[in-house]
Design an enzyme around this catalytic site. Structure first.
Site, PDB file in Angstrom:
ATOM      1  N   HIS A  11       2.841   3.384  -8.922  1.00 60.85           N
ATOM      2  CA  HIS A  11       2.690   1.960  -9.266  1.00 60.85           C
ATOM      3  C   HIS A  11       3.924   1.453 -10.028  1.00 60.85           C
ATOM      4  CE1 HIS A  11      -1.259   1.961  -7.703  1.00 60.85           C
ATOM      5  NE2 HIS A  11      -1.838   2.619  -8.684  1.00 60.85           N
ATOM      6  N   ASP A  39       0.825  -1.210   0.000  1.00 57.17           N
ATOM      7  CA  ASP A  39       0.000   0.000   0.000  1.00 57.17           C
ATOM      8  C   ASP A  39       0.862   1.264   0.000  1.00 57.17           C
ATOM      9  OD1 ASP A  39      -2.305   1.488   0.019  1.00 57.17           O
ATOM     10  OD2 ASP A  39      -2.703   1.232   2.168  1.00 57.17           O
ATOM     11  N   LEU A  81      11.008 -20.799  -3.228  1.00 63.36           N
ATOM     12  CA  LEU A  81       9.930 -19.921  -2.745  1.00 63.36           C
ATOM     13  C   LEU A  81       8.654 -20.039  -3.584  1.00 63.36           C
ATOM     14  CD1 LEU A  81       9.416 -17.284  -0.836  1.00 63.36           C
ATOM     15  CD2 LEU A  81       9.847 -16.021  -2.937  1.00 63.36           C
TER      16      LEU A  81
HETATM   17  C1  FPP Z   1      -1.971   0.201  -3.268  1.00 61.29           C
HETATM   18  O1  FPP Z   1      -1.512   1.526  -3.306  1.00 61.29           O
HETATM   19  C2  FPP Z   1      -1.441  -0.508  -4.381  1.00 61.29           C
HETATM   20  C3  FPP Z   1      -2.173  -1.102  -5.359  1.00 61.29           C
HETATM   21  C4  FPP Z   1      -3.643  -1.072  -5.387  1.00 61.29           C
HETATM   22  C5  FPP Z   1      -1.518  -1.785  -6.472  1.00 61.29           C
HETATM   23  C6  FPP Z   1      -0.291  -2.533  -6.106  1.00 61.29           C
HETATM   24  C7  FPP Z   1       0.393  -2.791  -7.350  1.00 61.29           C
HETATM   25  C8  FPP Z   1       1.716  -2.779  -7.549  1.00 61.29           C
HETATM   26  C9  FPP Z   1       2.729  -2.618  -6.482  1.00 61.29           C
HETATM   27  C10 FPP Z   1       2.236  -2.965  -8.914  1.00 61.29           C
HETATM   28  C11 FPP Z   1       1.625  -4.175  -9.587  1.00 61.29           C
HETATM   29  C12 FPP Z   1       2.576  -4.868 -10.354  1.00 61.29           C
HETATM   30  C13 FPP Z   1       2.811  -6.184 -10.328  1.00 61.29           C
HETATM   31  C14 FPP Z   1       3.959  -6.694 -11.077  1.00 61.29           C
HETATM   32  C15 FPP Z   1       1.985  -7.149  -9.571  1.00 61.29           C
HETATM   33  P1  FPP Z   1      -2.560   2.682  -3.579  1.00 61.29           P
HETATM   34  O2  FPP Z   1      -2.577   2.967  -5.024  1.00 61.29           O
HETATM   35  O3  FPP Z   1      -3.892   2.353  -2.987  1.00 61.29           O
HETATM   36  O4  FPP Z   1      -1.854   3.841  -2.788  1.00 61.29           O
HETATM   37  P2  FPP Z   1      -2.550   4.988  -1.923  1.00 61.29           P
HETATM   38  O5  FPP Z   1      -3.277   4.298  -0.807  1.00 61.29           O
HETATM   39  O6  FPP Z   1      -1.377   5.774  -1.456  1.00 61.29           O
HETATM   40  O7  FPP Z   1      -3.449   5.745  -2.845  1.00 61.29           O
END
Ligand code: FPP
Length: 234
Positions: free
Chosen positions: A28, A11, A122
């Protein structure tokens, strides 16, 4: 003790980008580039299963522009990293409502999983279009179908049998989460591995996912090793 199964809610990508005056997708992009070293770190620490929350059933409500980038990042990760995962003996699984993804991405997911299926190191699992409540409902439906078709008797249903119908079944005993980490300081479970995390230790870390490092993972494992787990006993 090292946690056998670590699950992470990655997150804070949006906030990381906002703090830099950049669009959310920038977070992201940076966030997805962290995965490689965290997978390496997990293997080095002796963690047996690493499960990453990449996209929830609720995330479909995000703007199309953001969704497009998230799918591109998953595609890029799979294309770029499979060789490296193979070299590191990592097994890969993607769980969730995979049939909702674009057909081309579904094919890539299946072929990447197949490429790494014989590895013995893993277990890396991405939860994609994943919701724990959906998973539990899906398991229930399949159990009911098996009872109706006579494959199963209602009296045989217990916790162990139920687990065989969850999407984490392939993990066997490892499906039980030992340590659940959420980055960014938020303290919520957000429909993640509700069954599997029944006795997990929770750690909410004040670091945004794009800044999460191998050292942070090590700290988390160290914190876990000091916890006393009683599983309801004394
Ligand atoms: C939460 O942060 C994150 C997500 C909803 C997406 C997580 C995805 C990635 C780390 C990249 C995906 C890539 C792969 C290879 C699986 P948020 O966007 O909700 O952040 P915020 O709470 O600060 O708005």
């Amino acid at each position: 003790m090292i946690p056998k199964h670590v699950a992470i809610i990655m997150d804070g990508n949006g906030r990381w980008a906002k703090a830099r005056g950049r669009p959310r997708v920038f977070g992201h992009i940076r966030g997805s580039s962290r995965i490689k070293s965290i997978v390496e770190g997990a293997s080095d620490l002796g963690i047996r299963a690493l499960t990453l929350y990449a996209f929830s059933t609720e995330n479909w409500t995000r703007p199309d522009t953001e969704l497009t980038v998230l799918w591109k990042l998953l595609k890029k990760y799979l294309i770029k990293e499979v060789k490296n995962l193979e070299a590191n003996n990592v097994r890969l699984k993607v769980i969730g409502e995979i049939d909702k993804l674009a057909p081309e991405l579904q094919t890539l997911v299946k072929s990447s999983e197949a490429c790494l299926a014989k590895n013995t190191g893993l277990f890396l699992t991405f939860c994609v279009s994943y919701g724990s409540q959906r998973e539990i409902v899906d398991a229930t439906k399949r159990i009911v179908n098996d009872v109706i078709s006579g494959k199963l008797m209602a009296t045989e249903i217990n916790e162990a049998l139920f687990e065989n119908y969850l999407w984490t079944d392939f993990l066997g005993d490892l499906a039980k989460v030992d340590l659940l980490i959420r980055t960014s300081g938020e303290q919520r479970i957000s429909n993640y591995l509700l069954w599997q995390a029944a006795y997990a230790e929770f750690l909410f870390m004040d670091v945004l996912w794009p800044d999460f490092s191998k050292e942070n993972l090590s700290q988390a494992v160290n914190d876990f090793s000091k916890r006393q787990r009683r599983f309801g006993g004394i």
